[in-house]
Design a protein around this motif. Structure first.
Motif, PDB file in Angstrom:
ATOM      1  N   THR A  28       0.849  -1.188   0.000  1.00  0.00           N
ATOM      2  CA  THR A  28       0.000   0.000   0.000  1.00  0.00           C
ATOM      3  C   THR A  28       0.885   1.237   0.000  1.00  0.00           C
ATOM      4  N   VAL A  29       1.932   1.201   0.809  1.00  0.00           N
ATOM      5  CA  VAL A  29       2.893   2.306   0.844  1.00  0.00           C
ATOM      6  C   VAL A  29       3.578   2.483  -0.508  1.00  0.00           C
ATOM      7  N   ALA A  30       3.998   1.377  -1.122  1.00  0.00           N
ATOM      8  CA  ALA A  30       4.651   1.465  -2.427  1.00  0.00           C
ATOM      9  C   ALA A  30       3.735   2.117  -3.453  1.00  0.00           C
ATOM     10  N   ALA A  31       2.464   1.732  -3.454  1.00  0.00           N
ATOM     11  CA  ALA A  31       1.508   2.318  -4.394  1.00  0.00           C
ATOM     12  C   ALA A  31       1.360   3.816  -4.151  1.00  0.00           C
ATOM     13  N   TRP A  32       1.290   4.199  -2.894  1.00  0.00           N
ATOM     14  CA  TRP A  32       1.222   5.627  -2.581  1.00  0.00           C
ATOM     15  C   TRP A  32       2.499   6.336  -3.014  1.00  0.00           C
ATOM     16  N   GLY A  66       8.421   0.549  11.389  1.00  0.00           N
ATOM     17  CA  GLY A  66       8.658   0.984  12.749  1.00  0.00           C
ATOM     18  C   GLY A  66       8.857   2.481  12.882  1.00  0.00           C
ATOM     19  N   PRO A  67       9.444   2.898  14.017  1.00  0.00           N
ATOM     20  CA  PRO A  67       9.605   4.324  14.286  1.00  0.00           C
ATOM     21  C   PRO A  67      10.711   4.936  13.427  1.00  0.00           C
ATOM     22  N   PRO A  68      10.753   6.270  13.340  1.00  0.00           N
ATOM     23  CA  PRO A  68      11.845   6.934  12.624  1.00  0.00           C
ATOM     24  C   PRO A  68      13.194   6.515  13.189  1.00  0.00           C
ATOM     25  N   ALA A  69      14.206   6.481  12.311  1.00  0.00           N
ATOM     26  CA  ALA A  69      15.546   6.076  12.725  1.00  0.00           C
ATOM     27  C   ALA A  69      16.570   6.891  11.946  1.00  0.00           C
ATOM     28  N   PRO A  70      17.747   7.112  12.530  1.00  0.00           N
ATOM     29  CA  PRO A  70      18.784   7.881  11.839  1.00  0.00           C
ATOM     30  C   PRO A  70      19.114   7.291  10.476  1.00  0.00           C
ATOM     31  N   GLY A  71      19.214   8.150   9.481  1.00  0.00           N
ATOM     32  CA  GLY A  71      19.560   7.724   8.137  1.00  0.00           C
ATOM     33  C   GLY A  71      18.358   7.453   7.258  1.00  0.00           C
ATOM     34  N   PHE A  72      17.196   7.239   7.874  1.00  0.00           N
ATOM     35  CA  PHE A  72      15.983   6.965   7.118  1.00  0.00           C
ATOM     36  C   PHE A  72      15.130   8.234   7.008  1.00  0.00           C
ATOM     37  N   ASP A  73      14.490   8.376   5.852  1.00  0.00           N
ATOM     38  CA  ASP A  73      13.724   9.584   5.578  1.00  0.00           C
ATOM     39  C   ASP A  73      12.243   9.446   5.875  1.00  0.00           C
ATOM     40  N   ALA A  74      11.754   8.216   5.938  1.00  0.00           N
ATOM     41  CA  ALA A  74      10.318   8.001   6.106  1.00  0.00           C
ATOM     42  C   ALA A  74      10.080   6.634   6.731  1.00  0.00           C
ATOM     43  N   VAL A  75       8.856   6.432   7.197  1.00  0.00           N
ATOM     44  CA  VAL A  75       8.461   5.143   7.757  1.00  0.00           C
ATOM     45  C   VAL A  75       7.370   4.529   6.886  1.00  0.00           C
ATOM     46  N   ASN A  76       7.103   3.262   7.144  1.00  0.00           N
ATOM     47  CA  ASN A  76       6.225   2.451   6.283  1.00  0.00           C
ATOM     48  C   ASN A  76       4.747   2.703   6.602  1.00  0.00           C
ATOM     49  N   SER A  77       4.308   3.925   6.347  1.00  0.00           N
ATOM     50  CA  SER A  77       2.933   4.316   6.663  1.00  0.00           C
ATOM     51  C   SER A  77       2.333   5.067   5.488  1.00  0.00           C
ATOM     52  N   PRO A  78       1.234   4.553   4.905  1.00  0.00           N
ATOM     53  CA  PRO A  78       0.612   5.296   3.800  1.00  0.00           C
ATOM     54  C   PRO A  78       0.076   6.642   4.243  1.00  0.00           C
ATOM     55  N   GLY A  79      -0.439   6.713   5.464  1.00  0.00           N
ATOM     56  CA  GLY A  79      -0.978   7.973   5.957  1.00  0.00           C
ATOM     57  C   GLY A  79       0.072   9.056   6.088  1.00  0.00           C
ATOM     58  N   GLY A 189       5.299   3.959  14.127  1.00  0.00           N
ATOM     59  CA  GLY A 189       5.354   4.544  12.800  1.00  0.00           C
ATOM     60  C   GLY A 189       4.031   4.441  12.090  1.00  0.00           C
ATOM     61  N   VAL A 190       2.949   4.792  12.795  1.00  0.00           N
ATOM     62  CA  VAL A 190       1.586   4.585  12.298  1.00  0.00           C
ATOM     63  C   VAL A 190       0.839   5.914  12.236  1.00  0.00           C
ATOM     64  N   HIS A 191       0.012   6.069  11.204  1.00  0.00           N
ATOM     65  CA  HIS A 191      -0.911   7.195  11.105  1.00  0.00           C
ATOM     66  C   HIS A 191      -2.321   6.660  11.375  1.00  0.00           C
ATOM     67  N   PRO A 192      -3.195   7.448  11.991  1.00  0.00           N
ATOM     68  CA  PRO A 192      -4.554   6.971  12.290  1.00  0.00           C
ATOM     69  C   PRO A 192      -5.340   6.496  11.066  1.00  0.00           C
ATOM     70  N   ASP A 193      -4.984   6.974   9.895  1.00  0.00           N
ATOM     71  CA  ASP A 193      -5.711   6.592   8.680  1.00  0.00           C
ATOM     72  C   ASP A 193      -5.136   5.359   7.990  1.00  0.00           C
ATOM     73  N   ASP A 194      -4.097   4.750   8.531  1.00  0.00           N
ATOM     74  CA  ASP A 194      -3.405   3.673   7.817  1.00  0.00           C
ATOM     75  C   ASP A 194      -4.321   2.506   7.451  1.00  0.00           C
ATOM     76  N   VAL A 195      -5.119   2.039   8.396  1.00  0.00           N
ATOM     77  CA  VAL A 195      -5.971   0.881   8.108  1.00  0.00           C
ATOM     78  C   VAL A 195      -6.955   1.217   6.995  1.00  0.00           C
ATOM     79  N   ALA A 196      -7.615   2.358   7.093  1.00  0.00           N
ATOM     80  CA  ALA A 196      -8.578   2.753   6.065  1.00  0.00           C
ATOM     81  C   ALA A 196      -7.904   2.873   4.697  1.00  0.00           C
ATOM     82  N   LEU A 197      -6.712   3.426   4.661  1.00  0.00           N
ATOM     83  CA  LEU A 197      -5.997   3.579   3.394  1.00  0.00           C
ATOM     84  C   LEU A 197      -5.621   2.221   2.807  1.00  0.00           C
ATOM     85  N   CYS A 198      -5.283   1.284   3.664  1.00  0.00           N
ATOM     86  CA  CYS A 198      -4.925  -0.057   3.193  1.00  0.00           C
ATOM     87  C   CYS A 198      -6.133  -0.820   2.663  1.00  0.00           C
TER      88      CYS A 198
END
Length: 238
Positions: A28-32, A66-79, A189-198
């Protein structure tokens, strides 16, 4: 069409045609990501590889579970990703299940990565290719994640029965363990809309095809009936 539904650990040989399903949330994230303008998504084998690729290509964007981490720009959340401008960017994605499943079938002649948001486009590719046998890789929970299995079964049915209703499959996914964990904040690393978006059926008009490019597994959008094409020389499913 003969359909097999296997967990990652049940794969003993590369299938001819594979559909790798991760509804919550990798594909879902990849599609977004593609909807937000990403040119391609590189599926990394490990967090270290993702960071190494980012170090060699500073303009690439690295994304992880998961949560943000050094070196990474984003987390696996469509929201969270849906507001990010990715125009022309390359994204490096490493997740717990989805990217692992795609890499497990990297020798297949055709690899599609899917969730509900690209279900019909994925089924259309399978219909167009006239695939006789398809292996659906159910990535979550060692092949038992009901959201992934429901999506895989829905795509398989849509490939051969155009009138298949999605309601029951979406209901199962919405009641899955993954959906509950996302809704209850068990995962980070979750947004409240993640389930609905998936659970948005056919939000996007493209499928997603993964191929090996210079030893990297690269995911690209495939617009059904559009100008984006499958790789040259890809054999017909059999």
């Amino acid at each position: 069409m003969e359909s097999r539904f296997l967990g990652i650990g049940e794969l003993v040989e590369a299938p001819t045609v594979a559909v790798v399903v991760d509804v919550m949330r990798a594909f879902t994230v990849a599609a977004w990501g593609f909807a937000r303008g990403a040119e391609k998504i590189v599926l990394a084998e490990s967090l270290d590889e993702a960071l190494s690729l980012k170090a060699r290509h500073p303009d690439w964007l690295a994304l992880k579970d998961g949560p943000p981490a050094p070196g990474f720009d984003a987390v696996n959340s469509p929201g969270l990703l849906r507001s990010t401008d990715l125009g022309g960017r390359t994204v490096v994605q490493k997740t717990t299940a989805g990217t692992v499943g795609a890499l497990a079938v990297k020798e297949a002649s055709l690899v599609l990565c899917a969730g509900f948001v690209v279900a019909e486009a994925t089924a259309e590719v399978l219909r167009t290719r006239e695939c006789d046998s398809v292996t659906f890789v159910v990535t979550g929970e060692e092949g038992h994640a009901d959201e992934d299995l429901a999506c895989a079964q829905y795509i398989a049915r849509r490939t051969t029965e155009a009138g298949t209703d999605a309601a029951e499959f979406l209901r199962r996914a919405g009641k899955s363990r993954a959906a509950a964990e996302l809704a209850e904040g068990v995962r980070q690393g979750v947004h409240p809309d993640d389930v609905a978006l998936c659970l948005e059926l056919d939000r996007f008009p493209f499928a997603m095809v993964a191929t090996l490019e210079d030893s990297l597994m690269v995911l690209r959008p495939h617009a059904v009936g559009g100008v984006t094409t499958l790789p040259r020389g890809t054999p017909r499913g059999r």
